[in-house]
Write a protein that holds these residues in place. Structure first.
Motif, PDB file in Angstrom:
ATOM      1  N   SER A  76      -2.107  -2.262   1.812  1.00  0.00           N
ATOM      2  CA  SER A  76      -2.623  -2.889   0.600  1.00  0.00           C
ATOM      3  C   SER A  76      -1.795  -2.423  -0.586  1.00  0.00           C
ATOM      4  O   SER A  76      -1.181  -1.351  -0.549  1.00  0.00           O
ATOM      5  CB  SER A  76      -4.102  -2.535   0.377  1.00  0.00           C
ATOM      6  N   TYR A  77      -1.789  -3.253  -1.611  1.00  0.00           N
ATOM      7  CA  TYR A  77      -1.108  -2.875  -2.852  1.00  0.00           C
ATOM      8  C   TYR A  77      -1.808  -3.600  -3.997  1.00  0.00           C
ATOM      9  O   TYR A  77      -1.898  -4.833  -4.010  1.00  0.00           O
ATOM     10  CB  TYR A  77       0.372  -3.260  -2.821  1.00  0.00           C
ATOM     11  N   LEU A  78      -2.327  -2.830  -4.927  1.00  0.00           N
ATOM     12  CA  LEU A  78      -3.048  -3.384  -6.066  1.00  0.00           C
ATOM     13  C   LEU A  78      -2.324  -3.022  -7.354  1.00  0.00           C
ATOM     14  O   LEU A  78      -2.099  -1.846  -7.626  1.00  0.00           O
ATOM     15  CB  LEU A  78      -4.478  -2.841  -6.105  1.00  0.00           C
ATOM     16  N   ASP A  79      -1.957  -4.039  -8.124  1.00  0.00           N
ATOM     17  CA  ASP A  79      -1.278  -3.836  -9.404  1.00  0.00           C
ATOM     18  C   ASP A  79      -2.159  -4.406 -10.504  1.00  0.00           C
ATOM     19  O   ASP A  79      -2.378  -5.610 -10.581  1.00  0.00           O
ATOM     20  CB  ASP A  79       0.075  -4.541  -9.396  1.00  0.00           C
ATOM     21  N   ALA A 125       1.442   1.892 -14.826  1.00  0.00           N
ATOM     22  CA  ALA A 125       2.845   2.288 -14.650  1.00  0.00           C
ATOM     23  C   ALA A 125       3.346   1.913 -13.265  1.00  0.00           C
ATOM     24  O   ALA A 125       4.505   1.562 -13.074  1.00  0.00           O
ATOM     25  CB  ALA A 125       2.985   3.791 -14.887  1.00  0.00           C
ATOM     26  N   HIS A 126       2.483   1.995 -12.290  1.00  0.00           N
ATOM     27  CA  HIS A 126       2.812   1.558 -10.934  1.00  0.00           C
ATOM     28  C   HIS A 126       1.527   1.167 -10.229  1.00  0.00           C
ATOM     29  O   HIS A 126       0.426   1.549 -10.635  1.00  0.00           O
ATOM     30  CB  HIS A 126       3.553   2.642 -10.143  1.00  0.00           C
ATOM     31  N   GLY A 127       1.675   0.379  -9.184  1.00  0.00           N
ATOM     32  CA  GLY A 127       0.505  -0.082  -8.441  1.00  0.00           C
ATOM     33  C   GLY A 127      -0.057   0.994  -7.524  1.00  0.00           C
ATOM     34  O   GLY A 127       0.489   2.095  -7.396  1.00  0.00           O
ATOM     35  N   THR A 128      -1.156   0.643  -6.889  1.00  0.00           N
ATOM     36  CA  THR A 128      -1.822   1.555  -5.960  1.00  0.00           C
ATOM     37  C   THR A 128      -1.674   1.023  -4.549  1.00  0.00           C
ATOM     38  O   THR A 128      -2.263  -0.006  -4.195  1.00  0.00           O
ATOM     39  CB  THR A 128      -3.319   1.685  -6.302  1.00  0.00           C
ATOM     40  N   PRO A 129      -0.872   1.695  -3.717  1.00  0.00           N
ATOM     41  CA  PRO A 129      -0.716   1.263  -2.327  1.00  0.00           C
ATOM     42  C   PRO A 129      -1.708   1.973  -1.416  1.00  0.00           C
ATOM     43  O   PRO A 129      -2.143   3.098  -1.697  1.00  0.00           O
ATOM     44  CB  PRO A 129       0.717   1.670  -1.996  1.00  0.00           C
ATOM     45  N   GLY A 130      -2.055   1.328  -0.321  1.00  0.00           N
ATOM     46  CA  GLY A 130      -2.948   1.939   0.656  1.00  0.00           C
ATOM     47  C   GLY A 130      -2.465   1.642   2.067  1.00  0.00           C
ATOM     48  O   GLY A 130      -1.738   0.670   2.302  1.00  0.00           O
ATOM     49  N   ARG A 131      -2.853   2.488   3.007  1.00  0.00           N
ATOM     50  CA  ARG A 131      -2.494   2.297   4.409  1.00  0.00           C
ATOM     51  C   ARG A 131      -3.690   2.647   5.295  1.00  0.00           C
ATOM     52  O   ARG A 131      -4.557   3.430   4.915  1.00  0.00           O
ATOM     53  CB  ARG A 131      -1.305   3.179   4.806  1.00  0.00           C
ATOM     54  N   GLY A 132      -3.681   2.096   6.481  1.00  0.00           N
ATOM     55  CA  GLY A 132      -4.724   2.407   7.451  1.00  0.00           C
ATOM     56  C   GLY A 132      -4.293   1.962   8.841  1.00  0.00           C
ATOM     57  O   GLY A 132      -3.309   1.232   9.003  1.00  0.00           O
ATOM     58  N   PHE A 133      -5.035   2.409   9.857  1.00  0.00           N
ATOM     59  CA  PHE A 133      -4.753   2.020  11.239  1.00  0.00           C
ATOM     60  C   PHE A 133      -6.032   1.531  11.908  1.00  0.00           C
ATOM     61  O   PHE A 133      -7.139   1.969  11.579  1.00  0.00           O
ATOM     62  CB  PHE A 133      -4.239   3.212  12.054  1.00  0.00           C
ATOM     63  N   ILE A 134      -5.847   0.659  12.875  1.00  0.00           N
ATOM     64  CA  ILE A 134      -6.897   0.300  13.820  1.00  0.00           C
ATOM     65  C   ILE A 134      -6.344   0.577  15.215  1.00  0.00           C
ATOM     66  O   ILE A 134      -5.271   0.081  15.568  1.00  0.00           O
ATOM     67  CB  ILE A 134      -7.309  -1.178  13.705  1.00  0.00           C
ATOM     68  N   TYR A 146       3.898  10.777  -5.476  1.00  0.00           N
ATOM     69  CA  TYR A 146       3.942   9.321  -5.316  1.00  0.00           C
ATOM     70  C   TYR A 146       5.323   8.864  -4.864  1.00  0.00           C
ATOM     71  O   TYR A 146       5.458   7.968  -4.018  1.00  0.00           O
ATOM     72  CB  TYR A 146       3.573   8.657  -6.644  1.00  0.00           C
ATOM     73  N   ALA A 147       6.365   9.472  -5.406  1.00  0.00           N
ATOM     74  CA  ALA A 147       7.734   9.032  -5.121  1.00  0.00           C
ATOM     75  C   ALA A 147       8.102   9.152  -3.645  1.00  0.00           C
ATOM     76  O   ALA A 147       9.000   8.439  -3.175  1.00  0.00           O
ATOM     77  CB  ALA A 147       8.721   9.833  -5.963  1.00  0.00           C
TER      78      ALA A 147
END
Length: 248
Positions: A127-130, A134-143, A221-222
């Motif tokens: 996921s990525y929410l902008d 200054a920068h967006g918020t990325p997310g990750r997950g697994f199933i 973050y970088a």
């Protein structure tokens, strides 16, 4: 019983076993998927800064229950606050987001098959929410989906009883290996400010158990989404034997 009767019974048993095997799913054959991708701008907007929602997900014709699981998990990733309510469907989320989004706001949601092996389907969610910061918020997950059990495997389903502490100790070893490989172990401030923590993102990949971290969890973050890998031999007696690749 005569030898003839014994031989006949054995032959019938072998025949029935062979017939039954014909109807067993072949878990070495990957599930077929279809891609369901769309991008929509805010209705009525025609300038370069139009808000948008991009959804790129999957469908599993032979395992339709998995479609709903993926949609639910992607919706959970749209939360901006813990335990906040989520939309009932991805289509509803898209409409809600666009209705209130400002210029240059965007939301990206993606589900992709990372790999399939041994009756497991490993899906990576992104996921990525902008919202204009200054920068967006990325997310990750697994199933980790078990085709045999028709369910998502949580960490408790993966581990032998009473082995959770041992699992996280193995994860700490993987974290130390990552620090050494990146030479970050030589930076005292980094080691102090970014200690090891647990993550809910665990994947049973063929090459090892992967732990993925959200940004700013164990590194700035970088550095993005850090991945740690625990080799399967280190998990003997910790991970359930049937989950080791090639053993099921």
């Amino acid at each position: 019983m005569s030898l003839f009767k014994i031989a006949s019974v054995a032959a019938i048993a072998l025949t029935l076993g062979a017939c039954a095997s014909l109807f067993q799913p072949n878990y070495r054959t990957p599930l077929e998927t279809t891609r369901d991708a769309s991008e929509q701008l805010k209705p009525g907007c025609s300038n370069p800064d139009c808000p948008l929602v991009n959804i790129d997900t999957l469908r599993f014709p032979a395992e339709p229950a998995l479609d709903g699981i993926i949609e639910k998990r992607l919706l959970q990733m749209t939360r901006t606050e813990k335990n906040a309510p989520v939309a009932p469907t991805l289509a509803a989320y898209r409409d809600q987001f666009l209705a209130s989004a400002g210029p240059r706001n965007s939301s990206y949601l993606q589900a992709k098959v990372r790999e399939q092996h041994d009756g497991l389907v490993i899906i990576e969610l992104s996921s990525y929410l902008d919202t204009g910061g200054a920068h967006g918020t990325p997310g990750r997950g697994f199933i980790n989906y078990s085709r045999q059990q028709h369910k998502v495997l949580n960490l408790s389903d993966m581990l032998m009883p009473g082995q959770e502490d041992a699992f996280w100790k193995a994860a700490q070893v993987a974290h130390n290996s990552w620090l050494i490989s990146t030479k970050l172990d030589q930076e005292a401030e980094f080691v102090k400010n970014w200690p090891f923590v647990k993550t809910p993102n665990v994947a049973l990949t063929y090459g090892g158990v992967v732990l993925k971290y959200d940004v700013t969890t164990i590194a700035p973050y970088a550095l993005g989404h850090v991945e740690l890998k625990i080799p399967y031999p280190r998990l003997n007696g910790i991970l359930k034997p049937e989950l080791f690749p090639g053993r099921n």
